[in-house]
Motif scaffolding. Structure first.
Motif, short mmCIF file in Angstrom:
data_model
loop_
_atom_site.label_atom_id
_atom_site.label_comp_id
_atom_site.label_asym_id
_atom_site.label_seq_id
_atom_site.Cartn_x
_atom_site.Cartn_y
_atom_site.Cartn_z
N UNK A 188 6.76 10.60 -24.90
CA UNK A 188 6.28 9.42 -24.17
C UNK A 188 6.18 8.20 -25.08
N UNK A 189 5.70 8.37 -26.31
CA UNK A 189 5.59 7.23 -27.22
C UNK A 189 6.95 6.57 -27.41
N UNK A 190 7.95 7.37 -27.65
CA UNK A 190 9.30 6.84 -27.85
C UNK A 190 9.81 6.18 -26.58
N UNK A 191 9.57 6.82 -25.43
CA UNK A 191 10.01 6.25 -24.15
C UNK A 191 9.39 4.88 -23.91
N UNK A 192 8.11 4.72 -24.25
CA UNK A 192 7.44 3.44 -24.06
C UNK A 192 8.03 2.36 -24.95
N UNK A 193 8.41 2.73 -26.18
CA UNK A 193 9.05 1.76 -27.09
C UNK A 193 10.42 1.36 -26.55
N UNK A 194 11.18 2.33 -26.08
CA UNK A 194 12.50 2.03 -25.50
C UNK A 194 12.36 1.08 -24.31
N UNK A 195 11.37 1.34 -23.47
CA UNK A 195 11.17 0.50 -22.29
C UNK A 195 10.88 -0.95 -22.69
N UNK A 196 10.11 -1.14 -23.76
CA UNK A 196 9.82 -2.50 -24.25
C UNK A 196 11.09 -3.22 -24.68
N UNK A 197 12.12 -2.47 -25.07
CA UNK A 197 13.36 -3.07 -25.55
C UNK A 197 14.46 -3.07 -24.47
N UNK A 198 14.06 -2.87 -23.22
CA UNK A 198 14.98 -3.07 -22.11
C UNK A 198 15.75 -1.86 -21.65
N UNK A 199 15.42 -0.68 -22.14
CA UNK A 199 16.14 0.51 -21.71
C UNK A 199 15.62 0.97 -20.35
N UNK A 200 16.54 1.42 -19.51
CA UNK A 200 16.21 1.78 -18.14
C UNK A 200 16.42 3.26 -17.84
N UNK A 201 17.27 3.92 -18.63
CA UNK A 201 17.65 5.29 -18.30
C UNK A 201 17.84 6.10 -19.58
N UNK A 202 17.37 7.34 -19.54
CA UNK A 202 17.48 8.25 -20.69
C UNK A 202 18.12 9.56 -20.24
N UNK A 203 18.80 10.21 -21.17
CA UNK A 203 19.40 11.52 -20.86
C UNK A 203 19.18 12.49 -22.02
N UNK A 204 17.95 12.49 -22.55
CA UNK A 204 17.61 13.36 -23.68
C UNK A 204 17.04 14.71 -23.28
N UNK A 205 16.60 14.85 -22.04
CA UNK A 205 15.93 16.08 -21.62
C UNK A 205 16.96 17.17 -21.33
N UNK A 206 16.69 18.35 -21.89
CA UNK A 206 17.56 19.52 -21.70
C UNK A 206 16.76 20.58 -20.94
N UNK A 207 16.78 20.56 -19.62
CA UNK A 207 15.91 21.44 -18.83
C UNK A 207 16.17 22.92 -19.13
N UNK A 208 15.08 23.66 -19.26
CA UNK A 208 15.18 25.08 -19.57
C UNK A 208 15.20 25.39 -21.05
N UNK A 209 15.26 24.35 -21.91
CA UNK A 209 15.38 24.56 -23.34
C UNK A 209 14.07 24.19 -24.04
N UNK A 210 13.57 25.09 -24.88
CA UNK A 210 12.42 24.82 -25.72
C UNK A 210 12.90 24.73 -27.17
N UNK A 211 12.78 23.54 -27.75
CA UNK A 211 13.27 23.30 -29.10
C UNK A 211 12.17 23.51 -30.15
N UNK A 212 11.08 24.20 -29.80
CA UNK A 212 9.93 24.28 -30.68
C UNK A 212 10.26 24.97 -32.01
N UNK A 213 11.24 25.85 -32.03
CA UNK A 213 11.61 26.52 -33.28
C UNK A 213 12.53 25.67 -34.14
#
Length: 319
Positions: free
Chosen positions: A139-164
């Protein structure tokens, strides 16, 4: 089939970013027009999510600005935290690339500002689409992107946990395992999240996998493979090193039947160059890759999917 869209995304970045010791080069620029031309063959509009190094490559800029200006592609932003200025020294615990959120907020904002201004300068238009390096989105990163005019993101990989997956300071990757497969506004921001196409496919998802064939899988690959067939396996819409078409087709076929109104393909620009990635090391493997891509794009085109950019898709969803 109701209207469905095909979104092609490329992490457009320096050569072989899997090799942490290699110097940063952008030789894969020379191999990208072939992919652009393949997309144009089917009236698809690739989204070149561009990092700082590629945006600094004049050969890349000259070719793709012309394509962008003709509406044949979109230039988005792809931020590699380790090479986008300003430099900032992080403590190192793991021998890994850093996640963007391992940096202080003010450094994140400076990095976003610097690459955004470079893309504006080189391409004459402000980027509105984004994918995070190493899928590091929050969310922090998304809020910074929004301040700089970004409207759409495609970073989410549903079903994937990158915690390791670890960052340079030992931070963990994001957990997207419970995120939706359909577009949504990302966590109290105005950014439209368009997740990568990843679906769980199992033994019963394909008419081609008969009980007899399943038994052969069991005998040939022992219990592990049979268990994977029954439990299900996450399939991305991206080519793997084995260049198999069947899993990609099964994902496309499943998507055509469900309530998701788009497919999102992804690949790294360096995977289109021999030796530019661990996956496709030879000229022969690149030729086989293009045979697969042509077959896949042709199949999706015949199903009636309409090519669209992320910018265009975001407009469709906000009308």
């Amino acid at each position: 089939m109701r209207n469905k869209y095909f979104i092609i995304t490329l992490d457009t970045e320096a050569d072989n970013q899997w090799d942490y010791d290699a110097s940063i080069t952008t030789n894969n620029t020379k191999y990208l027009p072939r992919f652009q031309e393949l997309c144009e063959k089917y009236s698809f509009i690739p989204v070149w999510l561009t990092d700082y190094e590629m945006a600094s490559d004049e050969e890349f800029v000259k070719y793709f600005k012309n394509k962008q200006d003709k509406g044949l592609c979109e230039i988005g932003m792809h931020l590699h935290a380790w090479s986008t200025p300003p430099e900032y020294k992080l403590g190192q615990i793991e021998r890994e690339r850093p996640f963007i959120y391992e940096y202080p907020s003010e450094i994140i904002e400076q990095k976003v500002s610097n690459i955004t201004e470079l893309l504006k300068q080189k391409f004459g238009a402000a980027p509105v689409s984004h994918r995070a390096g190493r899928w590091a989105f929050n969310q922090e990163y998304a809020e910074i992107l929004m301040k700089h005019g970004y409207l759409v993101d495609c970073s989410v990989t549903p079903g994937i946990n990158w915690i390791k997956t670890k960052g340079k300071t030992g931070a963990c990757g994001p957990d997207f395992s419970k995120e939706p497969h359909n577009p949504y506004k990302y966590k109290n921001t105005d950014i439209l999240e368009v997740p990568v196409s990843i679906k769980k496919l199992n033994f019963f998802d394909s008419e081609r996998i008969t009980l007899k064939k399943g038994f052969r899988y069991f005998i040939g690959s022992l219990k592990v493979e049979c268990f994977n067939l029954l439990r299900g396996k996450l399939q991305w819409l991206r080519p793997s090193s084995d260049l198999s078409f069947e899993g990609l087709k099964r994902l496309v076929d499943q998507n055509a039947k469900d309530d998701t109104d788009y497919l999102m393909f992804m690949i790294h620009s360096s995977e289109l160059m021999p030796g530019g990635s661990p996956n496709f090391k030879t000229n022969e493997s690149i030729e086989k890759l293009y045979l697969l891509l042509d077959k896949l794009f042709g199949y999706i085109y015949k199903l009636g999917y309409k090519g669209i950019s992320l910018r265009g898709y975001q407009k469709e969803k906000t009308v």
